[in-house]
Design an enzyme around this catalytic site. Structure first.
Site, PDB file in Angstrom:
ATOM      1  N   THR A 190      75.091 -18.099  35.291  1.00  0.00           N
ATOM      2  CA  THR A 190      75.915 -16.960  34.901  1.00  0.00           C
ATOM      3  C   THR A 190      76.567 -17.236  33.556  1.00  0.00           C
ATOM      4  O   THR A 190      76.824 -18.386  33.222  1.00  0.00           O
ATOM      5  CB  THR A 190      76.998 -16.769  35.983  1.00  0.00           C
ATOM      6  OG1 THR A 190      76.338 -16.342  37.156  1.00  0.00           O
ATOM      7  CG2 THR A 190      78.069 -15.789  35.590  1.00  0.00           C
ATOM      8  N   ARG A 218      72.659  -7.523  47.351  1.00  0.00           N
ATOM      9  CA  ARG A 218      73.763  -8.513  47.415  1.00  0.00           C
ATOM     10  C   ARG A 218      74.545  -8.486  46.092  1.00  0.00           C
ATOM     11  O   ARG A 218      73.984  -8.496  45.017  1.00  0.00           O
ATOM     12  CB  ARG A 218      73.189  -9.904  47.651  1.00  0.00           C
ATOM     13  CG  ARG A 218      74.235 -11.038  47.669  1.00  0.00           C
ATOM     14  CD  ARG A 218      74.428 -11.672  46.319  1.00  0.00           C
ATOM     15  NE  ARG A 218      75.283 -12.860  46.362  1.00  0.00           N
ATOM     16  CZ  ARG A 218      75.704 -13.495  45.275  1.00  0.00           C
ATOM     17  NH1 ARG A 218      75.368 -13.082  44.081  1.00  0.00           N
ATOM     18  NH2 ARG A 218      76.461 -14.557  45.381  1.00  0.00           N
ATOM     19  N   ASP A 221      80.433 -12.450  42.890  1.00  0.00           N
ATOM     20  CA  ASP A 221      81.806 -12.348  42.394  1.00  0.00           C
ATOM     21  C   ASP A 221      81.885 -11.834  40.955  1.00  0.00           C
ATOM     22  O   ASP A 221      82.928 -11.321  40.534  1.00  0.00           O
ATOM     23  CB  ASP A 221      82.473 -13.727  42.432  1.00  0.00           C
ATOM     24  CG  ASP A 221      81.708 -14.734  41.570  1.00  0.00           C
ATOM     25  OD1 ASP A 221      80.465 -14.813  41.721  1.00  0.00           O
ATOM     26  OD2 ASP A 221      82.327 -15.424  40.743  1.00  0.00           O
ATOM     27  N   THR A 241      81.972 -19.009  37.422  1.00  0.00           N
ATOM     28  CA  THR A 241      80.556 -19.173  37.770  1.00  0.00           C
ATOM     29  C   THR A 241      80.470 -20.084  38.987  1.00  0.00           C
ATOM     30  O   THR A 241      81.219 -21.054  39.091  1.00  0.00           O
ATOM     31  CB  THR A 241      79.747 -19.797  36.616  1.00  0.00           C
ATOM     32  OG1 THR A 241      78.448 -20.154  37.127  1.00  0.00           O
ATOM     33  CG2 THR A 241      80.396 -21.038  36.018  1.00  0.00           C
ATOM     34  N   GLY A 242      79.586 -19.739  39.907  1.00  0.00           N
ATOM     35  CA  GLY A 242      79.464 -20.577  41.093  1.00  0.00           C
ATOM     36  C   GLY A 242      78.998 -19.748  42.271  1.00  0.00           C
ATOM     37  O   GLY A 242      78.488 -18.635  42.105  1.00  0.00           O
TER      38      GLY A 242
HETATM   39  N1  ASP Z   1      78.668 -16.398  40.625  1.00  0.00           N
HETATM   40  C1  ASP Z   1      77.337 -15.863  40.553  1.00  0.00           C
HETATM   41  C2  ASP Z   1      77.040 -15.114  41.826  1.00  0.00           C
HETATM   42  O1  ASP Z   1      77.375 -15.578  42.891  1.00  0.00           O
HETATM   43  C3  ASP Z   1      76.297 -16.901  40.349  1.00  0.00           C
HETATM   44  C4  ASP Z   1      76.528 -17.836  39.221  1.00  0.00           C
HETATM   45  O2  ASP Z   1      77.635 -18.095  38.821  1.00  0.00           O
HETATM   46  O3  ASP Z   1      75.539 -18.342  38.683  1.00  0.00           O
HETATM   47  O4  ASP Z   1      76.406 -14.095  41.746  1.00  0.00           O
END
Ligand code: ASP
Length: 324
Positions: A190, A218, A221, A241-242
């Site tokens: 992200t 889906r 966040d 990000t996460g």
């Molecule tokens: N936070 C993002 C999600 O759950 C994924 C990511 O940070 O890479 O969609």
């Protein structure tokens, strides 16, 4: 007068991320590393140039995020991950710290730069979030560039999809849950940016393809204001990000800003409490970038690495691994 203008300029700053996760030296060649760092630097330079010319913080973060969306290295725009059915559904959001205006899109399929659609929702709609085909229609009506869904394809992300697909099928035969496979496939990408402009206004934005093999529809966040993105001049700006499900349930971006605002905490400390204690304690992997109104950047993550960087009037840095 000239001195005053200079001191305002001294406070402009931008911080960016290109995702956190299991990013390790042994998995990246020198060439890949350099190419990723060059794109991070290009994003920082693009955002900082806008701020330096007196542009506001939303324009600054958009300039940076567009570079990252257009780079194949990151899971946003071109290079987004594949959903379980093998398509791309993109999420993005933006927030302004001066008046708490915000805009977001979730599950868009045809908008080349989702961050621009989020901006349009903020500026030119009475809403905060639009989702799915309605969001795509809105972005088309606003004249934003549209692409076929396969524009977002890249070989590397397709390979990742194939690996998870194969593992999922093998695990199903084994009675293990799909969640185990998704957890093991912990690579995010992200992108996000937070900036302060010459008027001392904060803005934050985030853009993503979500998580590899996510179910149709889906939403993570990243487009959720308060979870993946938050900005308030009274506290801070955050882009996360996460593992999105954790960031939503712990309202991560807002929680960090709330600790700064109500507990008078330093941003670094507030971010560490949420990311290294609260989230880590429950198995929520990821990180954040943030900035306080004085332009001090923070970058906190509980994963082995996070693509990241910042640029202020005094210092500029890009980094990938935890020990840099
Ligand atoms: N936070 C993002 C999600 O759950 C994924 C990511 O940070 O890479 O969609």
């Amino acid at each position: 007068m000239a001195e005053q203008a200079q001191s305002k300029k001294d406070n402009i700053a931008i911080v960016i991320h290109g995702g956190a996760g299991t990013i390790m030296r042994e998995n990246l060649s020198d060439e890949q590393e350099q190419s990723i760092k060059a794109d991070l630097q290009a994003a920082l330079d693009a955002g900082y140039a806008v701020l330096e010319q007196g542009g506001d913080s939303t324009a600054g973060i958009i300039a940076a995020i567009k570079v990252l969306e257009n780079s194949t290295h990151f899971n946003a725009g071109k290079g987004a991950v594949y959903t379980k059915p093998g398509k791309h559904e993109l999420d993005a959001s933006i927030m302004r710290g001066s008046d708490l205006e915000a805009g977001a899109v979730a599950g868009v399929s045809f908008t080349k730069n989702p961050i621009l659609a989020a901006e349009q929702v903020m500026l030119n709609s009475p809403h905060v979030m639009l989702a799915g085909s309605g969001a795509d229609t809105f972005s088309k009506l606003k004249g934003l560039e549209q692409v076929e869904n396969n524009y977002f394809d890249t070989e590397a992300r397709f390979k990742a999809w194939q690996e998870v697909d194969a593992k999922t099928k093998a695990k199903q035969a084994d009675q293990a849950s799909e969640q185990d496979v998704l957890d093991a496939e912990f690579k995010f990408g992200t992108v996000g940016a937070v900036a302060v402009d010459v008027n001392g206004n904060l803005a934050a934005g985030t853009s993503t393809g979500g998580m590899t093999y996510k179910a149709w529809g889906r939403i993570g966040d990243s487009p959720v204001i308060g979870a993946g993105t938050y900005a308030d001049n009274r506290s801070c700006g955050i882009s996360a990000t996460g593992h999105g499900e954790f960031f939503i349930r712990y309202a991560v971006a807002h929680d960090i800003c709330a600790r700064v605002r109500y507990q008078d905490k330093d941003l670094q400390q507030a971010a560490e409490e949420v990311i290294m204690q609260e989230l880590k304690g429950v198995g929520g992997s990821g990180g954040i970038i943030g900035m306080d109104p004085a332009g001090k950047p923070v970058m906190v993550f509980n994963t082995p690495g996070m693509y990241r960087g910042f640029k202020t009037s005094k210092e500029s840095k890009v980094a990938i691994y935890g020990d840099e």
